[in-house]
Enzyme design. Structure first.
Site, PDB file in Angstrom:
ATOM      1  N   SER A  23     -12.470  68.595  84.183  1.00 48.24           N
ATOM      2  CA  SER A  23     -12.979  69.692  83.238  1.00 48.24           C
ATOM      3  C   SER A  23     -14.088  69.803  82.569  1.00 48.24           C
ATOM      4  O   SER A  23     -14.756  70.903  82.100  1.00 48.24           O
ATOM      5  CB  SER A  23     -11.541  70.244  82.209  1.00 48.24           C
ATOM      6  N   HIS A  24     -14.546  68.611  82.555  1.00 51.47           N
ATOM      7  CA  HIS A  24     -16.146  68.572  81.596  1.00 51.47           C
ATOM      8  C   HIS A  24     -17.016  67.964  82.593  1.00 51.47           C
ATOM      9  O   HIS A  24     -18.178  67.236  82.039  1.00 51.47           O
ATOM     10  CB  HIS A  24     -15.811  68.233  80.411  1.00 51.47           C
TER      11      HIS A  24
ATOM     12  N   ASP B 143      -8.980  72.947  81.842  1.00 55.02           N
ATOM     13  CA  ASP B 143      -8.062  72.671  82.864  1.00 55.02           C
ATOM     14  C   ASP B 143      -7.161  73.842  83.195  1.00 55.02           C
ATOM     15  O   ASP B 143      -6.822  74.049  84.211  1.00 55.02           O
ATOM     16  CB  ASP B 143      -6.861  71.944  81.967  1.00 55.02           C
TER      17      ASP B 143
HETATM   18  P1  NDP Z   1      -6.365  64.473  77.690  1.00 55.59           P
HETATM   19  O1  NDP Z   1      -5.291  65.105  77.437  1.00 55.59           O
HETATM   20  O2  NDP Z   1      -6.791  64.855  79.486  1.00 55.59           O
HETATM   21  O3  NDP Z   1      -6.644  63.119  77.285  1.00 55.59           O
HETATM   22  C1  NDP Z   1      -6.730  63.102  75.855  1.00 55.59           C
HETATM   23  C2  NDP Z   1      -6.836  61.857  75.498  1.00 55.59           C
HETATM   24  O4  NDP Z   1      -5.627  60.930  75.634  1.00 55.59           O
HETATM   25  C3  NDP Z   1      -7.964  60.774  76.404  1.00 55.59           C
HETATM   26  O5  NDP Z   1      -8.710  59.912  75.539  1.00 55.59           O
HETATM   27  C4  NDP Z   1      -7.111  60.395  77.272  1.00 55.59           C
HETATM   28  O6  NDP Z   1      -7.545  59.110  77.854  1.00 55.59           O
HETATM   29  C5  NDP Z   1      -5.808  59.898  76.481  1.00 55.59           C
HETATM   30  N1  NDP Z   1      -4.600  59.711  77.371  1.00 55.59           N
HETATM   31  C6  NDP Z   1      -4.145  60.430  77.893  1.00 55.59           C
HETATM   32  N2  NDP Z   1      -2.919  60.143  78.651  1.00 55.59           N
HETATM   33  C7  NDP Z   1      -2.678  58.803  78.085  1.00 55.59           C
HETATM   34  C8  NDP Z   1      -1.648  57.973  78.153  1.00 55.59           C
HETATM   35  N3  NDP Z   1      -0.504  58.129  78.757  1.00 55.59           N
HETATM   36  N4  NDP Z   1      -1.862  56.814  77.308  1.00 55.59           N
HETATM   37  C9  NDP Z   1      -2.842  56.947  76.310  1.00 55.59           C
HETATM   38  N5  NDP Z   1      -3.819  57.347  76.282  1.00 55.59           N
HETATM   39  C10 NDP Z   1      -3.869  58.816  77.112  1.00 55.59           C
HETATM   40  O7  NDP Z   1      -7.751  65.521  77.254  1.00 55.59           O
HETATM   41  P2  NDP Z   1      -7.903  67.149  76.796  1.00 55.59           P
HETATM   42  O8  NDP Z   1      -7.346  67.739  78.147  1.00 55.59           O
HETATM   43  O9  NDP Z   1      -6.879  67.480  75.690  1.00 55.59           O
HETATM   44  O10 NDP Z   1      -9.355  67.055  76.761  1.00 55.59           O
HETATM   45  C11 NDP Z   1     -10.241  66.955  77.888  1.00 55.59           C
HETATM   46  C12 NDP Z   1     -11.796  67.087  77.258  1.00 55.59           C
HETATM   47  O11 NDP Z   1     -12.010  68.352  76.971  1.00 55.59           O
HETATM   48  C13 NDP Z   1     -12.056  66.205  76.026  1.00 55.59           C
HETATM   49  O12 NDP Z   1     -12.831  65.352  76.409  1.00 55.59           O
HETATM   50  C14 NDP Z   1     -12.542  67.216  75.114  1.00 55.59           C
HETATM   51  O13 NDP Z   1     -13.654  66.880  74.224  1.00 55.59           O
HETATM   52  C15 NDP Z   1     -12.812  68.340  75.968  1.00 55.59           C
HETATM   53  N6  NDP Z   1     -12.875  69.652  75.203  1.00 55.59           N
HETATM   54  C16 NDP Z   1     -14.072  70.028  74.782  1.00 55.59           C
HETATM   55  C17 NDP Z   1     -14.157  71.253  73.865  1.00 55.59           C
HETATM   56  C18 NDP Z   1     -15.186  71.705  73.343  1.00 55.59           C
HETATM   57  O14 NDP Z   1     -15.108  72.866  72.550  1.00 55.59           O
HETATM   58  N7  NDP Z   1     -16.432  71.253  73.293  1.00 55.59           N
HETATM   59  C19 NDP Z   1     -12.728  71.914  73.689  1.00 55.59           C
HETATM   60  C20 NDP Z   1     -11.671  71.327  74.319  1.00 55.59           C
HETATM   61  C21 NDP Z   1     -11.846  70.306  74.954  1.00 55.59           C
HETATM   62  P3  NDP Z   1      -8.028  58.918  79.575  1.00 55.59           P
HETATM   63  O15 NDP Z   1      -9.334  59.772  79.501  1.00 55.59           O
HETATM   64  O16 NDP Z   1      -8.526  57.614  79.783  1.00 55.59           O
HETATM   65  O17 NDP Z   1      -6.981  59.819  79.970  1.00 55.59           O
HETATM   66  O1  PYC Z   2     -12.067  73.136  77.729  1.00 54.24           O
HETATM   67  O2  PYC Z   2     -11.343  73.888  75.937  1.00 54.24           O
HETATM   68  C1  PYC Z   2     -12.274  73.663  76.720  1.00 54.24           C
HETATM   69  C2  PYC Z   2     -13.758  73.743  76.394  1.00 54.24           C
HETATM   70  C3  PYC Z   2     -14.150  74.983  75.058  1.00 54.24           C
HETATM   71  C4  PYC Z   2     -15.473  74.499  75.213  1.00 54.24           C
HETATM   72  C5  PYC Z   2     -15.773  73.662  76.065  1.00 54.24           C
HETATM   73  N1  PYC Z   2     -14.775  73.359  76.700  1.00 54.24           N
END
Ligand code: NDP
Ligand code: PYC
Length: 338
Positions: free
Chosen positions: A47-48, A188
């Protein structure tokens, strides 16, 4: 013809730079953004990764974000550095300001960097990981657009508001987690919509507030949900406050109002904190690190995994073999060069 395209990591970086330069971005911004996008694809954070080229280019073409403004670094106090991104994307501001942040953290033990006036689309782990690679513990938080309903409500008030943390480890990659405080990242849900797949119940509600598996219903008039009910909702609100009003910047509600329905990247601030373990401890750094390592072992020895382990494994694969992109995404990205 296969459904996927194989690219080396330098090819991903070069593709990102080409697309961004073609769409009016300066080389300094294009290189900084390409580093983050290539790292996202390398670590299989779909997603990123390369997908974000579609979103950034869409935002660039709307003419709101500056593709060229140079960040301005202001030394606000012994422990605070502020970087004005001047309505460009956040990556160059982070790269320039984080050098000052790390130096301040070493001097004071705890330092903060506020990035203001930035368009923000990226994952936060590259930032906290970069600080942990310099021996610092770090946290990063940022709002986004108001797409998420608070626990108990059904109308968007909060952003997807990620929180990232990194802890430096000797002889191992750092302990890093980075997650949206919504049940899933917006990216996602968008990827599910692109591939016509339903989303799990719990990710969002439709316009009437009813749980739905239709990504389109969440995106058009519905709302996303926080993770962990009231706990995720409160954490998300904290992020709004700390990376919004505390640093003189916008909330996710403000950001989506500024966007005025154009579907562009959120525009607001980001807060990054860096901690120097050398300054905080009581003089037994090795003992402190050993205790942290015993904690990690007690997690992994029972078969649980550390966050970022999947990412680090993906990284090793991508470094050895390159990455696979879906052909549909690859052609959409190539179309941005026309
Ligand atoms: P995920 O739910 O995919 O993962 C969250 C964290 O939990 C990761 O560090 C992941 O490690 C870890 N993890 C996942 N499964 C397990 C497990 N079974 N046991 C232990 N650790 C686990 O992330 P999100 O979908 O919530 O977010 C994805 C990305 O989106 C992030 O990088 C976030 O910064 C970005 N984002 C950016 C935004 C913005 O405004 N700039 C807004 C929202 C999100 P691993 O990666 O190794 O699976
Ligand atoms: O995936 O929620 C998201 C997001 C917001 C801004 C950048 N990524």
């Amino acid at each position: 013809m296969t459904d996927t395209v194989q690219l080396s990591l330098p090819e991903v970086h070069e593709l990102a730079v080409r697309v961004l330069r073609h769409n009016g971005m300066s080389d300094a911004h294009a290189q900084a953004i390409a580093r983050v996008i290539a790292a996202g694809q390398r670590d299989e954070c779909h997603s990123h990764g390369v997908y974000r080229l579609l979103v950034t280019t869409h935002t660039l073409r709307q003419g709101k974000v500056s593709g060229t403004a140079e960040p301005i670094v202001r030394d606000r106090s012994p422990a605070i550095v502020a970087v004005d991104a001047r309505f460009a994307f956040s990556q160059l501001a982070f790269e320039v300001g984080s050098k000052v942040l790390a130096a301040k953290a070493r001097q004071t033990g705890l330092a903060a960097m506020a990035i203001n006036n930035c368009y923000h689309f990226s994952a936060l782990w590259p930032e906290v990981e970069a600080l942990a690679d310099q021996g610092l513990a770090a946290m990063a938080l940022t709002p986004s657009h108001a797409w998420v309903a608070p626990a108990g409500g059904s109308r968007p008030a909060l952003g997807t508001n990620p929180l990232a943390f990194a802890w430096p480890r000797a002889g191992h990659p750092p302990y890093v987690f980075d997650f949206a405080t919504s049940a899933a990242a917006r990216g996602d849900i968008e990827l599910h919509r692109r591939s016509g797949q339903p989303i799990p119940i719990g990710w969002g509600v439709d316009a009437s507030g009813a749980p739905t598996t239709d990504p389109e219903a969440v995106i058009q008039g519905g709302a996303m949900l926080t993770f962990g009910g009231h706990k995720g909702s409160a954490l998300s609100t904290m992020i709004e406050l700390m990376a919004g009003p505390l640093i003189g910047d916008l909330t996710s509600l403000d950001s989506i109002a500024l966007d005025a329905g154009k579907g562009g990247t959120p525009c607001h601030g980001e807060l990054i904190l860096a901690f120097d373990p050398d300054r905080f401890g009581l003089g037994d750094l090795q003992g402190d690190q050993d205790r942290a390592e015993r904690l990690f072992s007690s997690i992994t020895q029972q078969g649980a995994r550390l966050p970022s382990q999947r990412r680090f494994e993906a990284r090793a694969r991508s470094i050895a073999h390159g990455v696979q992109l879906s052909r549909a995404l690859y052609s959409d990205v190539l179309a941005l060069l026309r």
